[in-house]
Design an enzyme around this catalytic site. Structure first.
Site, PDB file in Angstrom:
ATOM      1  N   GLU A 343       0.847  -1.186   0.000  1.00 14.57           N
ATOM      2  CA  GLU A 343       0.000   0.000   0.000  1.00 14.57           C
ATOM      3  C   GLU A 343       0.885   1.239   0.000  1.00 14.57           C
ATOM      4  OE1 GLU A 343       1.259  -1.159   3.879  1.00 14.57           O
ATOM      5  OE2 GLU A 343      -0.086  -2.271   2.539  1.00 14.57           O
ATOM      6  N   ASP A 344       0.334   2.362  -0.462  1.00 17.87           N
ATOM      7  CA  ASP A 344       1.089   3.612  -0.451  1.00 17.87           C
ATOM      8  C   ASP A 344       1.345   4.061   0.979  1.00 17.87           C
ATOM      9  OD1 ASP A 344       1.120   3.656  -3.186  1.00 17.87           O
ATOM     10  OD2 ASP A 344      -0.578   5.030  -3.390  1.00 17.87           O
ATOM     11  N   VAL A 345       2.295   4.966   1.125  1.00 17.12           N
ATOM     12  CA  VAL A 345       2.682   5.425   2.453  1.00 17.12           C
ATOM     13  C   VAL A 345       1.509   6.068   3.197  1.00 17.12           C
ATOM     14  CG1 VAL A 345       3.490   7.621   1.522  1.00 17.12           C
ATOM     15  CG2 VAL A 345       4.369   6.829   3.725  1.00 17.12           C
ATOM     16  N   VAL A 347      -1.683   5.322   2.879  1.00 16.84           N
ATOM     17  CA  VAL A 347      -2.833   4.414   2.879  1.00 16.84           C
ATOM     18  C   VAL A 347      -2.715   3.456   4.056  1.00 16.84           C
ATOM     19  CG1 VAL A 347      -4.049   2.613   1.602  1.00 16.84           C
ATOM     20  CG2 VAL A 347      -3.077   4.573   0.380  1.00 16.84           C
TER      21      VAL A 347
END
Length: 524
Positions: A343-345, A347
């Site tokens: 997941e993105d930072v 998220v």
């Protein structure tokens, strides 16, 4: 040994078999040695005094001490043995000589060469039987803890014996022996551990002539050894392709000319030498694989260390919050983190969490059923940071790593929840009517990842969409998408690079404010 048939290690007396093979090979060459004076005789021309001198209770005790000091907790161990490559030539030459003597005397010929019990197997049987009791471990062929025992010949006359293969170098397309080389006899390479503990024993005297008195003065023990600590690299290196390597020697032994070369060499029959040996012990435990699921509760935490142009962007990461506790609890040397996607930072990873596998290199504690409390302790310690939690941590097989990577393939699904701001206001009825599903997207590589992703168009499917109006021009989106879908771009359209998008479906501008992963569906 010249008469023995190849048998499994489990079917022989590991203590007696090696001595029997040595006595038989000497009897085949005219020796009148008996087992009663085995310790006092000159060294065997095949094992060069290795079996009767280097492997004794004192040296076994030293090796046991080094294994225990390394701190490995294991119920079983396996052995990998390497011997000087020149012993293969001596074995072949002795077999040829025994066959010639049998033909001249009219006695029974030796067994086929392929049926001869390897000296390497004899060493392994002898060591395994003497190590089991003091180590309180059983010997198993596929055990996780491997003891690599390497025997290297000193730089003396013995290493020059490989020069007999020089005429075959052009035929086999490999290089011949190099001065000062110390070859080792090993069929398969085992684990390698740069930081492993090594116990080294030196046996015998340096030098010696063609008819030397063996690895010690006559009447004394055949080999006098002392055990110390050294590095494996100091014991010698193996040329992987040349005639001095085990691979090269085995290729040479398959050449039709090898028997003629050996018959005309000084190895026909093999002579005794007072050759020194270096015996080293290298320990390695097979990697330990732990699996579980992690949840991430911060929007300022990447999955792995985030570094751009040498500058660290965040103080920590999911990986760095899990690994230290695992390394400490299992006393491992290093760790590798594998996960089913990322997941993105900004998220969060909620719900049951994202599946991961932690590969521990060189662990000294096991994660078996008796040590289940260690996995539970790992869960407790990771949860203390309040940023990441891990659940259902348990041991798994290495094959799960490749299966875990498939979690990100097109056939799997993920659930998301997003908070979206719209440029226009919509009623709940309008949202339900306009946001239909399933919908197939055409996603060009997003601009934000174009510097590290291939430029291409990816078809992706959004399986379900549920929009809930929470305030004027604000909605909550619950999505189920195909793995690999860029959800942020599906919301705002990425300047038309994702089509359709929430913005195009509602005919307005849409901007994503928050995004959470609520579930990662496991493979079915």
């Amino acid at each position: 040994r010249m008469q023995g048939e190849r048998v499994r290690a489990a079917d022989v007396d590991a203590t007696a078999a090696p001595y029997q093979t040595v006595l038989e090979c000497e009897n085949a060459m005219g020796s009148e040695t008996t087992q009663s004076d085995c310790a006092a005789r000159e060294s065997c021309p095949l094992c060069m005094g290795l079996l009767e001198g280097a492997i004794n209770s004192a040296h076994v005790g030293e090796l046991v001490r080094h294994v225990k000091e390394a701190g490995y907790e294991s119920e079983s161990f396996c052995l990998a043995v390497t011997l000087p490559a020149t012993l293969l030539l001596r074995q072949r030459a002795a077999w040829l000589y025994a066959r010639s003597v049998a033909f001249e005397t009219g006695t029974a010929p030796p067994c086929p060469y392929e049926s001869i019990v390897d000296l390497k197997d004899s060493v392994r049987w002898l060591f395994s039987s003497r190590l089991q009791s003091p180590l309180s471990m059983r010997y198993e062929v596929m055990a996780s803890l491997q003891l690599q025992i390497s025997v290297h010949a000193s730089n003396g006359a013995m290493s020059t014996e490989l020069a007999v293969l020089e005429p075959l170098s052009h035929t086999l397309g490999v290089s011949g022996p190099t001065p000062g080389w110390r070859g080792t006899y090993k069929r398969k390479r085992g684990y390698s551990e740069p930081n492993g503990g090594d116990a080294v024993a030196r046996a015998g005297n340096d030098g010696g002539d063609e008819g030397g008195t063996g690895a010690g003065a006559k009447g004394n023990s055949s080999c006098a050894c002392t055990v110390g600590v050294s590095t494996a690299s100091s014991a010698g290196k193996e040329d992987a392709e040349g005639l001095t390597s085990i691979r090269g020697v085995l290729r040479a032994l398959a050449d039709p000319k090898i028997d003629e070369l050996l018959r005309s060499s000084a190895l026909y029959p093999p002579r005794r030498r007072a050759e020194g040996f270096t015996i080293s012990l290298q320990l390695e435990h097979a990697p330990l694989y732990l699996t579980g699921r992690y949840t991430k509760h911060s929007r300022q935490l990447p999955q792995t260390a985030w570094v751009i142009d040498g500058v660290r962007k965040c103080d920590s990461s999911v990986q760095e919050l899990i690994e230290p506790a695992a390394l400490r609890l299992f006393r491992a040397d290093a760790a590798k983190f594998h996960s089913a996607g990322r997941e993105d930072v900004d998220v969060r990873m909620l719900g049951e969490g994202r599946p991961f596998v932690l590969e521990l290199v060189g662990p000294r504690r096991a994660a078996d059923s008796e040590n289940r409390h260690i996995c539970m302790q790992l869960e407790t310690e990771v949860c203390k940071c309040n940023l990441v939690a891990v659940t259902n941590v348990r041991r798994c097989e290495a094959s799960l790593v490749s299966g875990l990577l498939k979690q990100g393939e097109d056939a799997h699904r993920k659930d998301y929840r997003a908070v979206v701001r719209l440029s226009s206001d919509f009623s709940q009825e309008e949202l339900d009517r306009l946001l239909t599903f399933p919908v197939t997207l055409a996603q060009q590589t997003p601009l934000r990842v174009l510097h590290r992703r291939t430029l291409m168009c990816r078809p992706r499917t959004v399986h379900s969409i549920r929009a809930t109006r929470i305030a004027k021009r604000f909605i909550v989106l619950d999505l189920t998408t195909q793995a690999g879908t860029y959800v942020k771009e599906f919301v705002h359209g990425d300047l038309g690079r994702t089509c359709p998008s929430i913005g195009s479906m509602l005919n307005c501008e849409a901007d994503i404010l928050q995004l959470d992963v609520t579930n990662v569906h496991s493979a079915t």
